[in-house]
Design an enzyme around this catalytic site. Structure first.
Site, mmCIF file in Angstrom:
data_model
loop_
_atom_site.group_PDB
_atom_site.id
_atom_site.type_symbol
_atom_site.label_atom_id
_atom_site.label_comp_id
_atom_site.label_asym_id
_atom_site.label_seq_id
_atom_site.Cartn_x
_atom_site.Cartn_y
_atom_site.Cartn_z
ATOM 1 N N HIS A 75 0.422 16.601 2.974
ATOM 2 C CA HIS A 75 0.499 16.473 1.516
ATOM 3 C C HIS A 75 -0.731 17.131 0.880
ATOM 4 O O HIS A 75 -1.857 16.802 1.222
ATOM 5 C CB HIS A 75 0.541 15.000 1.102
ATOM 6 C CG HIS A 75 1.895 14.392 1.231
ATOM 7 N ND1 HIS A 75 2.298 13.257 0.564
ATOM 8 C CD2 HIS A 75 2.983 14.781 1.939
ATOM 9 C CE1 HIS A 75 3.545 12.980 0.864
ATOM 10 N NE2 HIS A 75 3.984 13.878 1.703
ATOM 11 N N TYR A 204 0.751 6.997 -7.621
ATOM 12 C CA TYR A 204 -0.085 5.836 -7.924
ATOM 13 C C TYR A 204 0.171 5.469 -9.381
ATOM 14 O O TYR A 204 0.018 6.319 -10.269
ATOM 15 C CB TYR A 204 -1.563 6.166 -7.712
ATOM 16 C CG TYR A 204 -1.955 6.253 -6.255
ATOM 17 C CD1 TYR A 204 -1.780 7.433 -5.530
ATOM 18 C CD2 TYR A 204 -2.489 5.147 -5.592
ATOM 19 C CE1 TYR A 204 -2.138 7.509 -4.191
ATOM 20 C CE2 TYR A 204 -2.850 5.225 -4.248
ATOM 21 C CZ TYR A 204 -2.671 6.400 -3.555
ATOM 22 O OH TYR A 204 -3.024 6.460 -2.221
ATOM 23 N N LYS A 300 -8.350 4.309 2.701
ATOM 24 C CA LYS A 300 -9.555 4.641 3.478
ATOM 25 C C LYS A 300 -9.756 3.829 4.760
ATOM 26 O O LYS A 300 -10.531 4.233 5.625
ATOM 27 C CB LYS A 300 -10.799 4.444 2.593
ATOM 28 C CG LYS A 300 -10.941 5.472 1.490
ATOM 29 C CD LYS A 300 -11.578 6.743 2.003
ATOM 30 C CE LYS A 300 -11.352 7.919 1.098
ATOM 31 N NZ LYS A 300 -10.092 8.637 1.311
HETATM 32 P P1 RFL Z 1 -7.129 -3.884 13.343
HETATM 33 O O1 RFL Z 1 -5.988 -2.944 13.121
HETATM 34 O O2 RFL Z 1 -7.145 -5.135 12.583
HETATM 35 O O3 RFL Z 1 -7.148 -4.197 14.902
HETATM 36 C C1 RFL Z 1 -7.981 -5.213 15.444
HETATM 37 C C2 RFL Z 1 -7.343 -5.735 16.709
HETATM 38 O O4 RFL Z 1 -8.186 -6.728 17.294
HETATM 39 C C3 RFL Z 1 -7.377 -7.812 17.737
HETATM 40 N N1 RFL Z 1 -8.205 -9.039 17.831
HETATM 41 C C4 RFL Z 1 -8.662 -9.536 18.992
HETATM 42 N N2 RFL Z 1 -8.527 -9.127 20.251
HETATM 43 C C5 RFL Z 1 -9.103 -9.874 21.211
HETATM 44 N N3 RFL Z 1 -9.792 -11.037 20.963
HETATM 45 C C6 RFL Z 1 -9.957 -11.466 19.707
HETATM 46 N N4 RFL Z 1 -10.641 -12.587 19.477
HETATM 47 C C7 RFL Z 1 -9.382 -10.711 18.655
HETATM 48 N N5 RFL Z 1 -9.342 -10.864 17.319
HETATM 49 C C8 RFL Z 1 -8.625 -9.830 16.837
HETATM 50 C C9 RFL Z 1 -6.278 -7.903 16.697
HETATM 51 O O5 RFL Z 1 -5.127 -8.579 17.198
HETATM 52 C C10 RFL Z 1 -6.008 -6.426 16.423
HETATM 53 O O6 RFL Z 1 -4.992 -5.892 17.253
HETATM 54 O O7 RFL Z 1 -8.530 -3.159 13.104
HETATM 55 P P2 RFL Z 1 -8.964 -1.637 13.405
HETATM 56 O O8 RFL Z 1 -8.519 -1.209 14.775
HETATM 57 O O9 RFL Z 1 -10.395 -1.544 13.050
HETATM 58 O O10 RFL Z 1 -8.082 -0.752 12.385
HETATM 59 C C11 RFL Z 1 -8.277 -0.838 10.995
HETATM 60 C C12 RFL Z 1 -6.970 -0.544 10.257
HETATM 61 O O11 RFL Z 1 -5.952 -1.351 10.808
HETATM 62 C C13 RFL Z 1 -7.095 -0.813 8.749
HETATM 63 O O12 RFL Z 1 -8.342 -0.378 8.257
HETATM 64 C C14 RFL Z 1 -5.989 -0.093 7.929
HETATM 65 O O13 RFL Z 1 -4.729 -0.570 8.260
HETATM 66 C C15 RFL Z 1 -6.239 -0.270 6.415
HETATM 67 N N6 RFL Z 1 -5.151 0.302 5.596
HETATM 68 C C16 RFL Z 1 -5.118 1.658 5.317
HETATM 69 N N7 RFL Z 1 -6.037 2.496 5.852
HETATM 70 C C17 RFL Z 1 -5.966 3.851 5.634
HETATM 71 O O14 RFL Z 1 -6.824 4.583 6.127
HETATM 72 N N8 RFL Z 1 -4.937 4.417 4.903
HETATM 73 C C18 RFL Z 1 -3.965 3.647 4.345
HETATM 74 O O15 RFL Z 1 -3.038 4.203 3.745
HETATM 75 C C19 RFL Z 1 -4.053 2.210 4.519
HETATM 76 N N9 RFL Z 1 -3.113 1.399 3.989
HETATM 77 C C20 RFL Z 1 -4.165 -0.536 5.060
HETATM 78 C C21 RFL Z 1 -3.148 0.062 4.251
HETATM 79 C C22 RFL Z 1 -4.141 -1.902 5.325
HETATM 80 C C23 RFL Z 1 -3.136 -2.692 4.793
HETATM 81 N N10 RFL Z 1 -3.177 -4.075 5.123
HETATM 82 C C24 RFL Z 1 -2.054 -4.830 5.470
HETATM 83 C C25 RFL Z 1 -4.437 -4.737 5.296
HETATM 84 C C26 RFL Z 1 -2.148 -0.719 3.708
HETATM 85 C C27 RFL Z 1 -2.152 -2.098 3.946
HETATM 86 C C28 RFL Z 1 -1.069 -2.893 3.281
HETATM 87 C C1 PHB Z 2 0.798 3.367 2.738
HETATM 88 O O1 PHB Z 2 1.653 4.268 2.846
HETATM 89 O O2 PHB Z 2 0.897 2.313 3.361
HETATM 90 C C2 PHB Z 2 -0.340 3.580 1.831
HETATM 91 C C3 PHB Z 2 -0.555 4.826 1.268
HETATM 92 C C4 PHB Z 2 -1.609 5.030 0.396
HETATM 93 C C5 PHB Z 2 -2.449 3.967 0.085
HETATM 94 C C6 PHB Z 2 -2.259 2.724 0.657
HETATM 95 C C7 PHB Z 2 -1.186 2.527 1.533
HETATM 96 O O3 PHB Z 2 -3.453 4.171 -0.798
#
Ligand code: RFL
Ligand code: PHB
Length: 398
Positions: A75, A204, A300
């Site tokens: 994109h 957005y 991010k």
């Molecule tokens: P995670 O993915 O939370 O993984 C951590 C893992 O550790 C495990 N864990 C344990 N394991 C062993 N012993 C324990 N005591 C433990 N406690 C926990 C957990 O089960 C899990 O599997 O962290 P990690 O790897 O640092 O990854 C980070 C990302 O997941 C997170 O930053 C993103 O998903 C944030 N995010 C977005 N980031 C982007 O860069 N672009 C996006 O478009 C974006 N959209 C989003 C998002 C996060 C969202 N939510 C639900 C918070 C959209 C949403 C809705």
């Molecule tokens: C997503 O597709 O989950 C998504 C995309 C952009 C954002 C946050 C979440 O800023």
């Protein structure tokens, strides 16, 4: 109790832990990953959708980028909608030729899991009572319980990749840690559906009914979000109610084009800005959501996790190959400088696009005036574009 030995014990098999594990494997450094839940559970969490170039480059460096390049959608712009009108930010033009890629966190995680399994590397899923020990000494170790048996992993370093609710940050001495936090007074209700996206690019939306986001996972799978009060529960939102509310927040063209269908997943995520300082405690390092959380508005979180992993990986390689700890010593400060820049952007973009409880009427007018300024100023467009695609890794050092 069983005892094994590895060079790096990684806690958490989310994107941070899996990416670090894969990079270390490619560099010939031994690592074991311990994860609390099952692999299927990890893959069932619908999260990020947007990858920055640094994250794409790291997937390539880890040797797992082939499917991402085949299936990811490049994109070069995003759309901003307020006051019934849409404006495009040409990301590519205003960031000096950079783009982002639509490729779901689920797919990225699956690619990393598959590569790990194919290489025969150890990931212990459904490990309970994980605990980190003696990381302030030269001989740290990790313990966990699986099927009623306690296991011990002796290691050189512990990588805390266990997310916001993990055990690693919680085990750091309180006197050595400082936490900064802002909790926003609303959440995002997300819906995933096998319907074509309403628009080729992300939209957005700043609407008087609250923020909305039209995102996607592919040409046939859409991801939409609605700002909702923290008091709402996902069970209270039928699919129909979701689509109806989304329509009300869109412009006429999008309203007409919107294709609805049954949800594959629906969930509410709270919004938070959070940073831990430092990210290193002796021989334990925090990376990804274990050390920081951003509200998802700027896309991010996953990308920041990837750059933490890059800095940590480089430091570990330097330690083992060059017998120098310069990279590990610099890790926390280097990662935090990048983290704070992304925290600032995510916080600013969240404030610009959402309705806050008790906002005065004038606040929406200020937001609209700011959006109008940003979209009609070279400096404004550049500000959004260069932050959205991700600031260069050497930003601030040039
Ligand atoms: P995670 O993915 O939370 O993984 C951590 C893992 O550790 C495990 N864990 C344990 N394991 C062993 N012993 C324990 N005591 C433990 N406690 C926990 C957990 O089960 C899990 O599997 O962290 P990690 O790897 O640092 O990854 C980070 C990302 O997941 C997170 O930053 C993103 O998903 C944030 N995010 C977005 N980031 C982007 O860069 N672009 C996006 O478009 C974006 N959209 C989003 C998002 C996060 C969202 N939510 C639900 C918070 C959209 C949403 C809705
Ligand atoms: C997503 O597709 O989950 C998504 C995309 C952009 C954002 C946050 C979440 O800023």
């Amino acid at each position: 109790m069983t005892t094994t030995r590895t060079q790096v014990a990684i806690v958490g098999a989310g994107p941070s832990g899996l990416l670090l594990g894969q990079l270390l494997h490619k560099a010939g450094i031994d690592a074991v990953i311990v994860e609390r839940v099952s692999g299927d559970y990890v893959l069932g969490r619908i999260r990020a959708g947007i990858l920055e170039q640094v994250c794409i480059d790291l997937m390539d460096e880890a040797g797992v980028g082939a499917r991402m390049h085949r299936e990811g959608l490049v994109h070069g712009g995003i759309e901003m909608l307020w006051d019934g009108r849409r404006h495009r930010v040409d990301l590519n033009r205003y960031s000096g030729g950079k783009n982002v890629m639509v490729y779901g966190q689920t797919e990225l995680t699956r690619d990393l899991m598959d590569a790990r399994a194919a290489a025969g590397l150890t990931t212990v899923y459904e490990a309970h009572h994980t605990a980190v020990h003696d990381f302030d000494t030269a001989r740290p170790y990790v313990t966990y319980v699986k099927n009623g048996v306690t296991h011990r992993i002796d290691c050189d370093f512990i990588a805390g990749c266990d997310g916001f609710h993990g055990v690693c940050r919680a085990s750091a001495p309180r006197s050595a840690i400082r936490e900064y936090e802002k909790v926003y007074p609303f959440g995002w209700l997300g819906l995933l559906s096998d319907t074509p996206p309403v628009c080729d690019e992300l939209i957005y939306v700043n609407s008087e009914r609250g923020f909305a986001l039209c995102s996607q996972r592919s040409k046939t799978r859409s991801r939409y979000y609605l700002q909702v009060p923290l008091t709402h529960h996902v069970e209270d939102w039928s699919d129909d109610a979701f689509w109806q509310e989304l329509r009300l927040r869109l412009d006429d063209e999008a309203r007409e084009r919107l294709v609805t269908g049954p949800s594959l997943e629906k969930s509410i995520a709270p919004l938070r800005s959070f940073v831990t300082e430092p990210l290193r405690f002796g021989r334990m390092f925090l990376a990804g959501d274990a050390g920081h959380i951003v509200p998802p508005t700027g896309a991010k979180g996953l990308n920041l996790a990837a750059t933490d992993v890059k800095y940590l990986f480089d430091g570990l390689v330097q330690h083992y190959r060059e017998r120098s700890d310069a990279g590990l010593d610099a890790y926390s400060a280097k990662a935090l400088a990048r983290i704070w820049r992304a925290e600032r952007f995510s916080w600013w973009f969240t404030q610009l696009m959402h309705r806050f409880p008790h906002d005065e009427q004038i606040t929406a007018k200020f937001q609209h005036a700011e959006l109008d300024y940003l979209m009609h100023s070279e400096a404004g467009l550049r500000t959004i574009a260069e932050n959205y695609v991700g600031l260069p890794l050497d930003f601030g050092q040039r």
